[in-house]
Design a protein around this motif. Structure first.
Motif, PDB file in Angstrom:
ATOM      1  N   PHE A  29     112.517 -64.074 101.908  1.00  0.00           N
ATOM      2  CA  PHE A  29     113.430 -63.865 100.704  1.00  0.00           C
ATOM      3  C   PHE A  29     112.896 -64.303  99.576  1.00  0.00           C
ATOM      4  CE2 PHE A  29     117.417 -62.587  98.895  1.00  0.00           C
ATOM      5  CZ  PHE A  29     118.014 -63.523  98.262  1.00  0.00           C
ATOM      6  N   SER A  30     112.685 -65.635  99.362  1.00  0.00           N
ATOM      7  CA  SER A  30     112.277 -66.410  98.301  1.00  0.00           C
ATOM      8  C   SER A  30     111.282 -65.765  97.475  1.00  0.00           C
ATOM      9  CB  SER A  30     112.162 -67.808  98.440  1.00  0.00           C
ATOM     10  OG  SER A  30     111.041 -68.000  99.226  1.00  0.00           O
ATOM     11  N   SER A  31     110.445 -64.876  98.269  1.00  0.00           N
ATOM     12  CA  SER A  31     109.285 -64.066  97.558  1.00  0.00           C
ATOM     13  C   SER A  31     109.832 -62.852  96.689  1.00  0.00           C
ATOM     14  CB  SER A  31     108.076 -63.708  98.435  1.00  0.00           C
ATOM     15  OG  SER A  31     107.436 -64.834  99.008  1.00  0.00           O
ATOM     16  N   TYR A  32     110.916 -62.376  96.739  1.00  0.00           N
ATOM     17  CA  TYR A  32     111.531 -61.273  96.404  1.00  0.00           C
ATOM     18  C   TYR A  32     112.223 -61.192  94.996  1.00  0.00           C
ATOM     19  CZ  TYR A  32     110.387 -58.586 100.669  1.00  0.00           C
ATOM     20  OH  TYR A  32     109.785 -57.945 101.816  1.00  0.00           O
ATOM     21  N   ALA A  33     111.984 -60.464  94.072  1.00  0.00           N
ATOM     22  CA  ALA A  33     113.028 -60.273  93.243  1.00  0.00           C
ATOM     23  C   ALA A  33     114.051 -59.488  93.653  1.00  0.00           C
ATOM     24  CB  ALA A  33     112.247 -59.682  91.925  1.00  0.00           C
ATOM     25  N   MET A  34     115.308 -59.520  93.146  1.00  0.00           N
ATOM     26  CA  MET A  34     116.448 -59.007  93.740  1.00  0.00           C
ATOM     27  C   MET A  34     117.262 -58.444  92.461  1.00  0.00           C
ATOM     28  SD  MET A  34     116.403 -59.718  96.868  1.00  0.00           S
ATOM     29  CE  MET A  34     117.972 -59.137  97.425  1.00  0.00           C
ATOM     30  N   GLY A  35     117.729 -57.214  92.821  1.00  0.00           N
ATOM     31  CA  GLY A  35     118.436 -56.507  92.055  1.00  0.00           C
ATOM     32  C   GLY A  35     119.830 -55.904  92.453  1.00  0.00           C
ATOM     33  N   TRP A  36     120.724 -55.707  91.371  1.00  0.00           N
ATOM     34  CA  TRP A  36     121.719 -55.024  91.647  1.00  0.00           C
ATOM     35  C   TRP A  36     121.837 -53.719  90.839  1.00  0.00           C
ATOM     36  CZ3 TRP A  36     125.610 -56.138  95.321  1.00  0.00           C
ATOM     37  CH2 TRP A  36     125.655 -57.253  95.915  1.00  0.00           C
ATOM     38  N   PHE A  37     122.435 -52.538  91.633  1.00  0.00           N
ATOM     39  CA  PHE A  37     122.543 -51.367  90.888  1.00  0.00           C
ATOM     40  C   PHE A  37     123.929 -50.705  91.273  1.00  0.00           C
ATOM     41  CE2 PHE A  37     118.522 -49.788  89.406  1.00  0.00           C
ATOM     42  CZ  PHE A  37     117.639 -50.932  89.758  1.00  0.00           C
ATOM     43  N   ARG A  38     124.528 -49.854  90.621  1.00  0.00           N
ATOM     44  CA  ARG A  38     125.680 -49.396  90.825  1.00  0.00           C
ATOM     45  C   ARG A  38     125.554 -47.734  90.648  1.00  0.00           C
ATOM     46  NH1 ARG A  38     129.477 -51.586  86.100  1.00  0.00           N
ATOM     47  NH2 ARG A  38     128.720 -50.315  84.369  1.00  0.00           N
ATOM     48  N   GLN A  39     126.462 -46.955  91.296  1.00  0.00           N
ATOM     49  CA  GLN A  39     126.725 -45.611  91.345  1.00  0.00           C
ATOM     50  C   GLN A  39     128.025 -44.844  91.238  1.00  0.00           C
ATOM     51  OE1 GLN A  39     123.888 -43.338  93.865  1.00  0.00           O
ATOM     52  NE2 GLN A  39     123.947 -41.835  92.446  1.00  0.00           N
ATOM     53  N   ALA A  40     128.354 -44.565  90.296  1.00  0.00           N
ATOM     54  CA  ALA A  40     129.956 -43.720  90.637  1.00  0.00           C
ATOM     55  C   ALA A  40     129.525 -42.366  90.791  1.00  0.00           C
ATOM     56  CB  ALA A  40     130.520 -43.918  88.888  1.00  0.00           C
ATOM     57  N   PRO A  41     130.903 -41.748  91.188  1.00  0.00           N
ATOM     58  CA  PRO A  41     130.664 -40.284  91.585  1.00  0.00           C
ATOM     59  C   PRO A  41     130.221 -39.451  90.373  1.00  0.00           C
ATOM     60  CG  PRO A  41     132.821 -41.343  92.552  1.00  0.00           C
ATOM     61  CD  PRO A  41     132.056 -42.356  91.585  1.00  0.00           C
ATOM     62  N   GLY A  42     129.362 -38.732  90.722  1.00  0.00           N
ATOM     63  CA  GLY A  42     128.786 -37.593  90.057  1.00  0.00           C
ATOM     64  C   GLY A  42     127.829 -38.381  88.860  1.00  0.00           C
ATOM     65  N   LYS A  43     127.411 -39.588  89.141  1.00  0.00           N
ATOM     66  CA  LYS A  43     126.493 -40.017  87.986  1.00  0.00           C
ATOM     67  C   LYS A  43     125.361 -40.595  88.493  1.00  0.00           C
ATOM     68  CE  LYS A  43     130.164 -41.461  84.791  1.00  0.00           C
ATOM     69  NZ  LYS A  43     130.804 -42.621  83.798  1.00  0.00           N
ATOM     70  N   GLU A  44     124.372 -40.858  87.812  1.00  0.00           N
ATOM     71  CA  GLU A  44     123.163 -41.379  88.372  1.00  0.00           C
ATOM     72  C   GLU A  44     123.405 -42.911  88.577  1.00  0.00           C
ATOM     73  OE1 GLU A  44     119.779 -38.601  86.254  1.00  0.00           O
ATOM     74  OE2 GLU A  44     119.951 -40.682  85.796  1.00  0.00           O
TER      75      GLU A  44
END
Length: 125
Positions: A29-44
């Motif tokens: 795990f400590s080797s990975y860059a981590m990210g958060w994304f989000r998606q609302a209905p009908g949106k990218e």
């Protein structure tokens, strides 16, 4: 490849706070860059935040800058997203993502190879 499981999403009032967690499996795990994304209905899918392998570098999307904080605990194989001053427009499914060797910056979803199943956040006005 790392397996990711998000938690912490719920219904919250505007102006409130919420902390999301993403637990990762695997010993690297400590080797990975981590990210958060989000998606609302009908949106990218929208980039929210990313953090490098050590936690020493983070980057945020413009819509959350100054309100959200990404952090990680490599001893617990977990990445967090602290969300403050929540707005109704923050309502979305939030996804955790991981990628080896990624240099954090303005990220695209295609930059990440591993994804969680998502956790729903609803902000009521």
């Amino acid at each position: 490849q790392v397996q990711l499981v998000e938690s912490g999403g719920e219904l919250v009032q505007a102006g409130g706070s919420l902390r999301l967690s993403c637990a990762a499996s695997g010993r690297t795990f400590s080797s990975y860059a981590m990210g958060w994304f989000r998606q609302a209905p009908g949106k990218e899918r929208e980039f929210v935040a990313a953090i490098n392998w050590s936690g020493g570098s983070a980057y945020y999307g413009d819509s959350v800058k100054g309100r959200f904080i990404i952090s990680r605990d490599n001893a617990k194989n977990t990445v967090y997203l602290q969300m403050n001053s929540l707005k109704p427009e923050d309502t979305a499914v939030y996804y955790c993502a991981a990628q080896l060797g990624l240099r954090v910056g303005p990220q695209l979803a295609a930059d990440f190879g591993s994804w969680g199943q998502g956790t729903q956040v609803i902000v009521s006005s």
